[in-house]
Write an enzyme that holds these catalytic residues in place. Structure first.
Site, PDB file in Angstrom:
ATOM      1  N   LYS A 268     -38.810  98.954  23.713  1.00  0.00           N
ATOM      2  CA  LYS A 268     -37.872  98.942  22.562  1.00  0.00           C
ATOM      3  C   LYS A 268     -37.234  97.565  22.409  1.00  0.00           C
ATOM      4  O   LYS A 268     -36.879  97.142  21.315  1.00  0.00           O
ATOM      5  CB  LYS A 268     -36.818 100.049  22.714  1.00  0.00           C
ATOM      6  CG  LYS A 268     -35.887  99.927  23.920  1.00  0.00           C
ATOM      7  CD  LYS A 268     -34.641  99.152  23.615  1.00  0.00           C
ATOM      8  CE  LYS A 268     -33.780  98.980  24.843  1.00  0.00           C
ATOM      9  NZ  LYS A 268     -32.629  98.083  24.595  1.00  0.00           N
TER      10      LYS A 268
ATOM     11  N   THR B 249     -31.095  99.660  19.278  1.00  0.00           N
ATOM     12  CA  THR B 249     -31.302  98.239  19.593  1.00  0.00           C
ATOM     13  C   THR B 249     -31.922  97.472  18.429  1.00  0.00           C
ATOM     14  O   THR B 249     -31.648  96.302  18.235  1.00  0.00           O
ATOM     15  CB  THR B 249     -32.196  98.126  20.845  1.00  0.00           C
ATOM     16  OG1 THR B 249     -31.721  99.020  21.842  1.00  0.00           O
ATOM     17  CG2 THR B 249     -32.178  96.718  21.408  1.00  0.00           C
TER      18      THR B 249
HETATM   19  O1  LIG Z   1     -30.540  98.323  26.284  1.00  0.00           O
HETATM   20  C1  LIG Z   1     -29.607  98.092  25.530  1.00  0.00           C
HETATM   21  C2  LIG Z   1     -29.000  99.168  24.698  1.00  0.00           C
HETATM   22  O2  LIG Z   1     -29.480 100.454  25.058  1.00  0.00           O
HETATM   23  C3  LIG Z   1     -29.076  96.706  25.350  1.00  0.00           C
HETATM   24  O3  LIG Z   1     -29.885  96.081  24.399  1.00  0.00           O
HETATM   25  P1  LIG Z   1     -30.024  94.478  24.423  1.00  0.00           P
HETATM   26  O4  LIG Z   1     -30.537  94.111  25.804  1.00  0.00           O
HETATM   27  O5  LIG Z   1     -30.989  94.158  23.307  1.00  0.00           O
HETATM   28  O6  LIG Z   1     -28.648  93.929  24.196  1.00  0.00           O
END
Ligand SMILES: O=C(CO)COP(=O)(O)O
Ligand SMILES: NC(=O)C1=CN([C@@H]2O[C@H](COP(=O)(O)OP(=O)(O)OC[C@H]3O[C@@H](n4cnc5c(N)ncnc54)[C@H](O)[C@@H]3O)[C@@H](O)[C@H]2O)C=CC1
Length: 295
Positions: free
Chosen positions: A161, A218
């Site tokens: 993701k 995300t």
């Molecule tokens: O895993 C995350 C939210 O579930 C954090 O996302 P990022 O690492 O893109 O900030």
């Protein structure tokens, strides 16, 4: 439960905050921090339950250098695939302790919001459902925990993701609109599931909190570091500048490289991940990536 959080970055500190509601929790990181209940590595390793919140690319080295097996159970909080080998985190951790002592936390969870005790729902996955349930039962009142035994699905979801989030940031950064972003996220979910299935994951796992849930979060918020990497790529910035300005880990960058490696080795069709890799590693023009994905 007596717990130690390993890693005092954004996620380690958020989980320290969360688990401190119902448990006796200490925290350790390689650089000393002015945090209450900050302890030495030795003290942390004495705890029965550990939460590993250091970035995925450093997990193997950390375990080789620091881990002493005292029968601890570990909740893995990192999300990523090791670039140097293409190994999933479970492939690494099971070299140090048996799967029945390992669990993985995944799902839509910006650390900043967990730190504010905002309502959150997460998945805890383990081949040992009783261990998963233990970690879930000790979550704070504002986090609802769901347990599952599809470890591969949870790992792939959490890692993949981040790569789709980079693509989504590019899409929004180029001003391509809501239709384009929705199409990209939907096809990204299909691609993630295809990849996971090739490693034995269950398809329905990708519809769960750890899959669709975390992807929706995300891939549609500037709170995401990975999404912000995509915004930077759309602005034509080089990766060194993007990561320097970010100042935090963006796991989608190394994971995109790992996915490219695995796609080449196993012959899996990963069009979106491959375009993210091309933009990150080969400086491909994002407009060209869009054109090629529409082709
Ligand atoms: O895993 C995350 C939210 O579930 C954090 O996302 P990022 O690492 O893109 O900030
Ligand atoms: N920040 C968030 O919202 C969330 C992050 N995660 C995951 O948690 C993991 C950690 O991310 P964050 O805490 O957000 O990152 P961060 O960038 O806030 O902190 C990373 C921490 O790792 C430490 N670190 C860096 N290199 C290291 C090494 N070689 N050995 C030991 N420690 C090292 C740094 O000192 C820093 O404290 C990542 O896999 C991320 O995907 C998961 C859910 C939410």
């Amino acid at each position: 439960m007596k717990m130690a959080i390993i890693g005092a970055g954004k996620w380690g500190q958020a989980l320290y905050h969360a688990y401190s509601e119902n448990n006796e929790v200490v925290i350790h990181s390689r650089t000393p921090r002015n945090i209450e209940h900050f302890v030495s590595l030795g003290e942390a390793l004495e705890r029965e339950y550990l939460v590993m919140a250091i970035p995925a690319q450093f997990v193997r080295h950390w375990m080789e250098e620091n881990f002493v097996d005292k029968g601890q159970k570990i909740l893995v909080a990192a999300k990523g695939i090791e670039t140097s080998t293409g190994a999933f985190l479970n492939d690494i951790f099971t070299q140090f302790l048996p799967p029945e002592r390992l669990a993985y936390i995944s799902g839509p969870s910006f650390a900043a919001e967990v730190q504010k005790s905002l309502p959150t729902a997460l998945m805890i996955s383990s081949t040992n459902l009783s261990l998963a349930q233990t970690f879930a039962d000790h979550l704070p009142s504002y986090i609802k925990g769901y347990v599952d035994d599809d470890v591969v699905g949870a790992e792939v979801s959490g890692a993949y993701k981040n790569v789709i989030a980079i693509a989504s940031g590019v899409c929004d950064g180029l001003g391509l609109g809501n239709n384009a972003r929705a199409a990209l996220i939907s096809r990204g979910l299909v691609e993630m599931a295809r990849f996971g299935k090739s490693f034995g994951a269950r398809t329905e796992t990708f519809l769960s909190l750890g899959g669709a849930g975390d992807l929706f979060l995300t891939a549609s918020s500037r709170l995401s570091r990975n999404y912000r990497v995509g915004l930077g790529l759309a602005e034509g910035k080089d990766m060194d500048t993007i990561l320097k300005e970010l100042g935090e880990v963006a796991e989608g960058v190394p994971t995109a490289k790992a996915l490219h490696r695995i796609a080449q080795e196993k012959g899996i069709y990963l069009p979106i991940a491959e375009e993210v890799y091309a933009m990150i590693e080969e400086g491909k023009d994002p407009h060209e990536s869009v054109h090629d994905l529409l082709g």
